[in-house]
Design an enzyme around this catalytic site. Structure first.
Site, PDB file in Angstrom:
ATOM      1  N   GLU C  35       1.055  -1.364  -0.268  1.00 54.10           N
ATOM      2  CA  GLU C  35      -0.176   0.152  -0.015  1.00 54.10           C
ATOM      3  C   GLU C  35       0.585   1.326   0.160  1.00 54.10           C
ATOM      4  O   GLU C  35       1.877   1.430   0.841  1.00 54.10           O
ATOM      5  CB  GLU C  35      -0.816   0.140   1.106  1.00 54.10           C
ATOM      6  CG  GLU C  35      -1.943  -1.388   1.045  1.00 54.10           C
ATOM      7  CD  GLU C  35      -2.823  -1.748   2.229  1.00 54.10           C
ATOM      8  OE1 GLU C  35      -2.321  -0.947   3.454  1.00 54.10           O
ATOM      9  OE2 GLU C  35      -3.642  -2.678   2.350  1.00 54.10           O
ATOM     10  N   GLU C  66      -5.232  -6.826   2.362  1.00 47.58           N
ATOM     11  CA  GLU C  66      -3.536  -7.709   2.758  1.00 47.58           C
ATOM     12  C   GLU C  66      -3.168  -9.311   2.239  1.00 47.58           C
ATOM     13  O   GLU C  66      -2.194 -10.122   2.088  1.00 47.58           O
ATOM     14  CB  GLU C  66      -3.394  -7.797   3.851  1.00 47.58           C
ATOM     15  CG  GLU C  66      -2.942  -6.168   4.776  1.00 47.58           C
ATOM     16  CD  GLU C  66      -4.069  -5.184   4.376  1.00 47.58           C
ATOM     17  OE1 GLU C  66      -5.243  -5.278   4.675  1.00 47.58           O
ATOM     18  OE2 GLU C  66      -3.786  -3.512   5.037  1.00 47.58           O
ATOM     19  N   PHE C  89       1.975  -1.703   8.175  1.00 47.69           N
ATOM     20  CA  PHE C  89       1.910  -1.481  10.178  1.00 47.69           C
ATOM     21  C   PHE C  89       2.014  -3.057  10.389  1.00 47.69           C
ATOM     22  O   PHE C  89       0.804  -4.224  10.598  1.00 47.69           O
ATOM     23  CB  PHE C  89       1.221  -0.979  10.809  1.00 47.69           C
ATOM     24  CG  PHE C  89       1.142   0.661  10.917  1.00 47.69           C
ATOM     25  CD1 PHE C  89       0.256   1.271   9.781  1.00 47.69           C
ATOM     26  CD2 PHE C  89       1.732   1.370  12.204  1.00 47.69           C
ATOM     27  CE1 PHE C  89       0.455   3.103   9.757  1.00 47.69           C
ATOM     28  CE2 PHE C  89       1.627   2.670  11.695  1.00 47.69           C
ATOM     29  CZ  PHE C  89       1.666   3.287  10.751  1.00 47.69           C
ATOM     30  N   ASP C  91       1.162  -4.489  12.620  1.00 42.86           N
ATOM     31  CA  ASP C  91      -0.314  -4.296  14.321  1.00 42.86           C
ATOM     32  C   ASP C  91      -1.336  -5.281  12.736  1.00 42.86           C
ATOM     33  O   ASP C  91      -2.421  -5.720  13.143  1.00 42.86           O
ATOM     34  CB  ASP C  91      -0.656  -3.085  14.178  1.00 42.86           C
ATOM     35  CG  ASP C  91       0.597  -2.289  14.421  1.00 42.86           C
ATOM     36  OD1 ASP C  91       0.768  -1.957  16.345  1.00 42.86           O
ATOM     37  OD2 ASP C  91       1.193  -2.258  14.087  1.00 42.86           O
ATOM     38  N   PHE C  92      -1.143  -4.510  12.170  1.00 45.77           N
ATOM     39  CA  PHE C  92      -2.333  -5.148  10.542  1.00 45.77           C
ATOM     40  C   PHE C  92      -2.339  -6.211  10.042  1.00 45.77           C
ATOM     41  O   PHE C  92      -3.257  -7.792   9.242  1.00 45.77           O
ATOM     42  CB  PHE C  92      -2.596  -4.383   9.027  1.00 45.77           C
ATOM     43  CG  PHE C  92      -2.207  -3.210   9.341  1.00 45.77           C
ATOM     44  CD1 PHE C  92      -3.020  -2.622  10.606  1.00 45.77           C
ATOM     45  CD2 PHE C  92      -1.480  -1.720   8.448  1.00 45.77           C
ATOM     46  CE1 PHE C  92      -2.866  -0.915  11.103  1.00 45.77           C
ATOM     47  CE2 PHE C  92      -2.027  -0.683   8.216  1.00 45.77           C
ATOM     48  CZ  PHE C  92      -2.415  -0.099   9.660  1.00 45.77           C
ATOM     49  N   HIS C 135      -1.516   0.608  16.267  1.00 46.56           N
ATOM     50  CA  HIS C 135      -0.429   1.462  15.604  1.00 46.56           C
ATOM     51  C   HIS C 135       0.722   1.455  16.272  1.00 46.56           C
ATOM     52  O   HIS C 135       1.504   2.204  15.906  1.00 46.56           O
ATOM     53  CB  HIS C 135      -0.855   2.472  14.725  1.00 46.56           C
ATOM     54  CG  HIS C 135      -1.917   2.462  14.173  1.00 46.56           C
ATOM     55  ND1 HIS C 135      -2.975   2.035  14.304  1.00 46.56           N
ATOM     56  CD2 HIS C 135      -1.918   2.507  12.699  1.00 46.56           C
ATOM     57  CE1 HIS C 135      -3.932   1.500  13.348  1.00 46.56           C
ATOM     58  NE2 HIS C 135      -2.818   2.548  12.125  1.00 46.56           N
TER      59      HIS C 135
HETATM   60  C1  LIG Z   1      -6.114  -3.482   7.293  1.00 43.58           C
HETATM   61  C2  LIG Z   1      -5.441  -2.109   7.317  1.00 43.58           C
HETATM   62  N1  LIG Z   1      -4.343  -2.034   6.341  1.00 43.58           N
HETATM   63  C3  LIG Z   1      -4.068  -0.870   5.949  1.00 43.58           C
HETATM   64  C4  LIG Z   1      -4.036   0.211   6.809  1.00 43.58           C
HETATM   65  C5  LIG Z   1      -3.122   1.436   7.181  1.00 43.58           C
HETATM   66  N2  LIG Z   1      -3.765   2.453   6.555  1.00 43.58           N
HETATM   67  C6  LIG Z   1      -5.185   3.563   7.287  1.00 43.58           C
HETATM   68  S1  LIG Z   1      -6.096   4.684   5.978  1.00 43.58           S
HETATM   69  C7  LIG Z   1      -5.979   3.841   5.061  1.00 43.58           C
HETATM   70  C8  LIG Z   1      -6.747   4.228   3.945  1.00 43.58           C
HETATM   71  C9  LIG Z   1      -8.599   4.237   3.678  1.00 43.58           C
HETATM   72  O1  LIG Z   1      -8.624   4.555   2.611  1.00 43.58           O
HETATM   73  P1  LIG Z   1     -10.197   4.562   2.779  1.00 43.58           P
HETATM   74  O2  LIG Z   1     -11.352   3.288   2.811  1.00 43.58           O
HETATM   75  O3  LIG Z   1     -10.621   5.516   0.977  1.00 43.58           O
HETATM   76  O4  LIG Z   1     -10.472   5.822   3.730  1.00 43.58           O
HETATM   77  P2  LIG Z   1     -10.437   7.309   3.890  1.00 43.58           P
HETATM   78  O5  LIG Z   1      -8.959   7.318   4.648  1.00 43.58           O
HETATM   79  O6  LIG Z   1     -10.412   7.422   2.541  1.00 43.58           O
HETATM   80  O7  LIG Z   1     -10.815   7.386   4.359  1.00 43.58           O
HETATM   81  C10 LIG Z   1      -5.054   2.783   5.281  1.00 43.58           C
HETATM   82  C11 LIG Z   1      -4.339   2.264   3.990  1.00 43.58           C
HETATM   83  C12 LIG Z   1      -4.994   0.169   7.920  1.00 43.58           C
HETATM   84  N3  LIG Z   1      -5.504   1.235   8.874  1.00 43.58           N
HETATM   85  N4  LIG Z   1      -5.403  -1.227   8.296  1.00 43.58           N
END
Ligand SMILES: Cc1ncc(C[n+]2csc(CCOP(=O)(O)OP(=O)(O)O)c2C)c(N)n1
Ligand SMILES: Cc1ncc(C[n+]2csc(CCOP(=O)(O)OP(=O)(O)O)c2C)c(N)n1
Ligand SMILES: [Mg+2]
Ligand SMILES: [Mg+2]
Lengths: 337, 340, 340, 337
Positions: C35, C66, C89, C91-92, C135
């Site tokens: 990502e 993932e 992370f 944590d995921f 996190h």
């Molecule tokens: C399982 C997981 N993978 C990756 C992340 C890291 N992460 C946090 S916000 C985000 C993007 C989220 O995009 P979206 O669902 O479109 O929500 P937005 O941030 O646009 O509100 C990512 C990849 C996470 N928190 N949890």
């Protein structure tokens, strides 16, 4: 903005509530931009300042929250993702204690243990989580509990358009449709998952179509329109309350700020934010209220003042609150017997 | 658990079902979710007969969507229900661990104690029947390492019942692991340990206390579930060799009853930890560390661990037998320890 | 790693990027998935500049899926590619652990060694910047407990480069954890340890060997990543108190360099293990158990552990500081140990 | 059974291969029923006997495997689930070493380490796994590798209809569609996931429609028809080879035996198996070959004999093979440097 027709569907007090709440959310997020910056200049250090840690703000995404929450009561459950302030505020989460939590204070919702991605207010059945799409299964569980208890309560899970590609999305929609749970999943399409644009993450242009995979209605709201969100949510919530099962809604919305505060935003056009702000739903709704004669300039000014005051008070409360004692870190792991 | 006039011989699985049944009768908020828990009665018999009694509104067969349905159990628990959810094999945790450890286990803490998650996640563990690398693990330490959930693994039928009832009544999330080989299932090896006296009335066995299943003076053997059973057999063999072993059945990994272990080692001065989980970074290490920290001066010999030697569980009989601890290996290790 | 004429000062993240870059140049089978690894350059800078150089066919931004993309890396590795995949992370892990531990880590073994899975899973670990319970974890033991993958966690820039190159060239799956606070990111605390001399040429640092970062005679302090850095600072404080600490930077959890630890304890007779992971069933237990098994007679004081006290990482500053070990706490514990 | 039309599309040697392979699979599974029972009577003990552990057999599900595999070469990848024998045999996995593996012998594909759910034959790019839907992501990875290497190889992942509700299904289909990977996902709908019938697990009656959620074609094969499976697979494989992206196929198939050997089968009607067997695809295909003049009775008898012989030889090989030495349990964890 939806035309005059919607006036017939939306009670005036709901329309005003939506406007006032959008103003409150926006102002809350703008204050947070400031609070977050405190102690982070001249050098930005994520762990420094009044509000440390990651900060995902929702300025521009108010319509998704208010259009849905206008239909909910305290008995309905909402789960939100890592960008949760607009949902929390629209759901009626205690604003003072929410702010205190974000400030890491003892008086916070989670006594400073949770932070901005982990806000829990059981009084209004609100929860959020920093793991993408992780709020969907628990929301289905809340819907199941309502059904088992013979209540007509509903549960709403919010997720970003990026999150709609997570396995939890599929599993939860299938389960909810299979069991006809009173669940509504709202996909907020703000075009990005951090830096990745929707077309680089999602095989279909719009997520509403994914309802087909579960035999469930899929709705789409364009142009970040709070009134259209209200209309569509009304249908979805009514279906759920009547035991007709879940719905999927995708709303096209705008993320004005970076993914998190401090985001270098190298991945998006420099003027994108400015372009989006031209279509800002708050002045649009303001004009509409005036045009439709639902509120006077004076009344609107009163709503705005009230919203600002509530936010100011929440921030003041947070600032005045004490930090927890260090040893409290060891408390609250388990419920005592 | 003292046997009473009203106790009968039950298998592990029947004891567990009785616990769930009695709690479902007592408390309408209790319900069960999982794959094949309905008509089938649970692959390992953990819900046999309950579907017939309570029907599909309280015994819910689920799709193969562990993230969704375990997450749904969490959400239902947050709303005041008291779900029991089955993860069919512990080995499958990888498809749903986020809900388990990031949500279920952390919500109480992150909410400052304002949100309760009263949930029992029951899951089958253990090998020894050639089910190979993805269906034979115990993963005790994988769960016990992550804070916010109680992790218990009862060995004997009476504990299975009492700890299941305690888990259901507990206001915290509990992982209750049951060992496939100790459920007394008709299609597995028949072990004496899988049948035992179980009181008819509901009762609880407190979570977090180990039990000394054999007292002795020469060496302390700590085990859990199948390893406890093997250790007891080993103790018989050791007796013939003139060695008097104390055997502790851990029963609970979180909370961990460190006191009982320390007290035992203070008496025997020797410690052997036996584990059906992988050796490194496992339960055996935690027990060893506990004694090396708080009971070092009691030791008269190095601590000894016997566990899966850090390979996945192989399928073929000679290979699986090689990696699994058993009574003979335990007795041998204990002898070596005593003769040090 | 001896510095050469051609070495420069680099941050941890730049050292890691250089490693990936050099290997991508050398071997067309190497590619990166994850990502925000593309234009963004990785949330923690682990791919900065690589998208510009190699384009979207070798630096692949993924959906938030993932399980799918880590699983895809496994499939690609089985076909002879050499993927580097980022779990943003650690944590995921709960959303994708099945692919990691049941597939990636077990395929080589289950296939009798006939299928290779040459893959690097890089992931960010660590707290200390108020990112709260989901996190901020390190989860060292969670990965190290499960057999079939090497698990390394380099501390300093030179090791980050050398171990990343070794990991990419390794024919086995490797989890490479990098610590957010040691990458030298512009938006984090600036620590001296996050910048260091790094040779320009490609080189490897063998996986599975710890490094003694400070020699001493009075007490052995074992740490990894941020805890090594804190331990080194503690050693300075201890020096002023007349205590001469030896500090071992573990660098690798699997394989674990037990010999170096045992040799050190044989010299110092005292062991303190410091861990940013949860204490129970953690890395600190494994080190303690190793010494209690194989170095017991060398000990002149009980083993001491300092780790996260079995609670999720709290958000607020005073709370997080309370649970994280730091130089002061390490120095204090070491002093107590020496004065025992 | 598809009508005469299909004759034009299917080369005679393919048709014969499909028939012979179905016979081989069926006979293989029937022999396994016997082998598995050895040492498990009078008391069934899953860990006892010649072949211990769980055993999931595919008798009745041959059409899914042969209809697809008729289009694949050794360069194409196949991943299979916990019920993998039909796929393995149709993919050309070394039958002797596969059987030896299932018998836990040193000469087995995995030297006895894997067992029946963990068969790996890299020579023909076959792999399987006992975790539901876990084969989908690696198959996408194989497809990605083919694409990166500029090969027109494809990857096929098989999954049960129960497995189509797992998160991995959604994530993989989205990824494959997004990246236009040469992946085909085949859902084998044998109506049950262990004891749970499809209507109790899946919110839609058929999975082909789920292609809509990814903008990918969804095909459905009814009546366990090997020829229709062949036709549909031809399209999907051609699309994939031509770089047009992934496809989703669902085939209605029959599980004659229990979920695993020893299944009490309390959850299904007593006569269900008998009813299904009346529609057995093997005699149907046999008749069709005869009707269409694609093979004579004699030729068919020859094919059947050959299939049986190959299976018999594989079992004999397995039985004659030695068990691994116990200490070998410690080998093969890591590839040596
Ligand atoms: C399982 C997981 N993978 C990756 C992340 C890291 N992460 C946090 S916000 C985000 C993007 C989220 O995009 P979206 O669902 O479109 O929500 P937005 O941030 O646009 O509100 C990512 C990849 C996470 N928190 N949890
Ligand atoms: C993630 C996971 N959950 C549950 C199981 C247990 N399990 C094994 S087979 C099976 C049913 C699978 O049904 P389906 O996908 O329809 O395949 P079939 O058995 O019918 O071939 C289940 C639930 C598993 N192996 N993996
Ligand atoms: Mg988004
Ligand atoms: Mg099925």
């Amino acid at each position: 903005m939806a035309t005059a027709e919607i006036v017939k569907e939306i009670p005036v007090e709901k329309a005003r509530w939506m406007y006032e709440t959008m103003v409150k959310i926006r102002y809350y997020e703008e204050c947070m931009v400031q609070a977050y910056a405190e102690g982070k200049t001249p050098i930005f250090n994520i762990g420094a300042g009044t509000v440390p840690g990651e900060m995902h703000l929702a300025a521009g995404q108010e319509p998704a929250a208010v259009g849905m929450m206008a239909h909910l009561t305290e008995n309905d459950t909402v789960t939100a993702p890592h960008r949760p302030h607009h949902h929390a505020i629209a759901k009626g989460v205690n604003l003072k204690r929410m702010t205190a939590e974000i400030f890491g204070r003892q008086s916070g919702l989670g006594k400073g243990k949770g932070g901005h991605m982990h806000l829990f207010d059981p009084k209004v059945k609100f929860a959020c989580s920093g793991i993408i799409a992780s709020g969907l299964p628990p929301a289905a569980g809340a819907a199941l509990a309502a059904k088992m208890q013979g209540k007509n309560w509903v549960a709403v899970a919010f997720v970003g358009e990026g999150g709609a590609n997570a396995g939890a999305f599929h599993e939860t929609l299938n389960l909810a449709a299979l069991w006809k749970l009173p669940l509504i999943v709202v996909v907020e399409d703000n075009h990005y998952g951090i830096s990745v644009p929707k077309e680089a993450s999602t095989a279909v242009p719009f997520n509403d179509i994914r309802g087909v995979a579960y035999g469930m209605p899929g709705f789409r709201v364009k142009d970040n329109d709070p009134l259209e969100m209200y209309r569509v949510s009304a249908k979805a919530v009514a279906r759920a309350r009547q035991g007709e099962g879940p719905s999927l809604i995708e709303i096209e919305t705008y993320r004005y700020l970076g993914h998190f505060q401090g985001d270098p935003e190298v991945y998006r056009p420099k003027d994108e934010e400015a372009q989006l702000r031209k279509k800002d739903p708050i002045p649009r709704m303001r004009n509409w209220l005036l045009e439709q004669g639902l509120a006077s300039e004076e009344e609107i000014a009163g709503m705005e003042a009230r919203a600002h005051q509530e936010v100011d008070e929440a921030y003041a409360y947070a600032r005045e609150s004490a930090y927890p004692q260090p040893e409290e870190a060891l408390a609250d792991l388990f419920e005592p017997a | 658990m003292a046997t009473t006039a009203k106790s009968r011989m039950l298998t592990g699985s029947k004891a567990m079902v009785e616990a769930i049944d009695q709690e479902m009768e007592r408390d309408p908020r209790v319900f069960v979710m999982g794959e094949d828990v309905g008509k089938y009665g649970g692959i390992f018999g953990s819900t046999t007969g309950l579907f017939e009694k309570y029907g599909p509104t309280r015994i819910l067969d689920t799709p193969i969507s562990e993230t969704a349905f375990i997450g749904a159990a969490i959400g239902a628990a947050m709303e005041g229900m008291r779900p029991i959810v089955e993860l069919m094999f512990v080995d499958f945790f990888g498809v749903c661990m986020d809900q388990i450890y990031n949500q279920m286990a952390k919500i109480h803490y992150m909410s400052g104690g304002h949100v309760k998650v009263p949930l029992v996640l029951m899951t089958a563990v253990g090998g020894g029947y050639n089910d190979a690398a993805q269906h034979s693990q115990t993963l005790y330490a994988t769960f016990a390492h992550l804070p916010g959930m109680k992790v218990v693994a009862p060995t004997f039928p009476d504990d299975l019942k009492g700890m299941m009832i305690a888990a259901i009544r507990e206001d915290n999330p509990v992982i209750l692991m049951f060992h496939k080989g100790l459920q007394g299932l008709g299609w597995m090896d028949q072990l004496d340990a899988s049948i035992g006296e179980v009181p008819q009335e509901p009762y609880t066995v407190p979570l977090g206390r180990s039990r000394i299943v054999r007292e002795g003076n020469d060496v302390t053997i700590v085990g859990i579930q199948m390893m406890t059973v093997h250790a007891m057999k080993a103790a018989e063999q050791l007796k013939e060799a003139g060695i008097d072993a104390e055997v502790i059945d851990l029963r609970s990994l979180v909370p961990l009853d460190r006191e009982t272990i320390l007290r035992s080692v203070a008496k025997t001065h020797r410690l052997l930890v036996v584990d059906e989980d992988y050796q490194s970074y496992g339960m055996s290490a935690e027990i060893a560390a506990t004694v090396a920290e708080a009971g070092l001066y009691d030791l008269e010999a190095p601590i000894r661990r016997l566990a899966i030697p850090d390979v996945p569980i192989p399928y073929s009989d000679p290979l699986e037998n090689f990696v699994l601890p058993n009574a003979e290996k335990i007795a041998e290790a204990a002898k070596a320890l005593v003769n040090m």
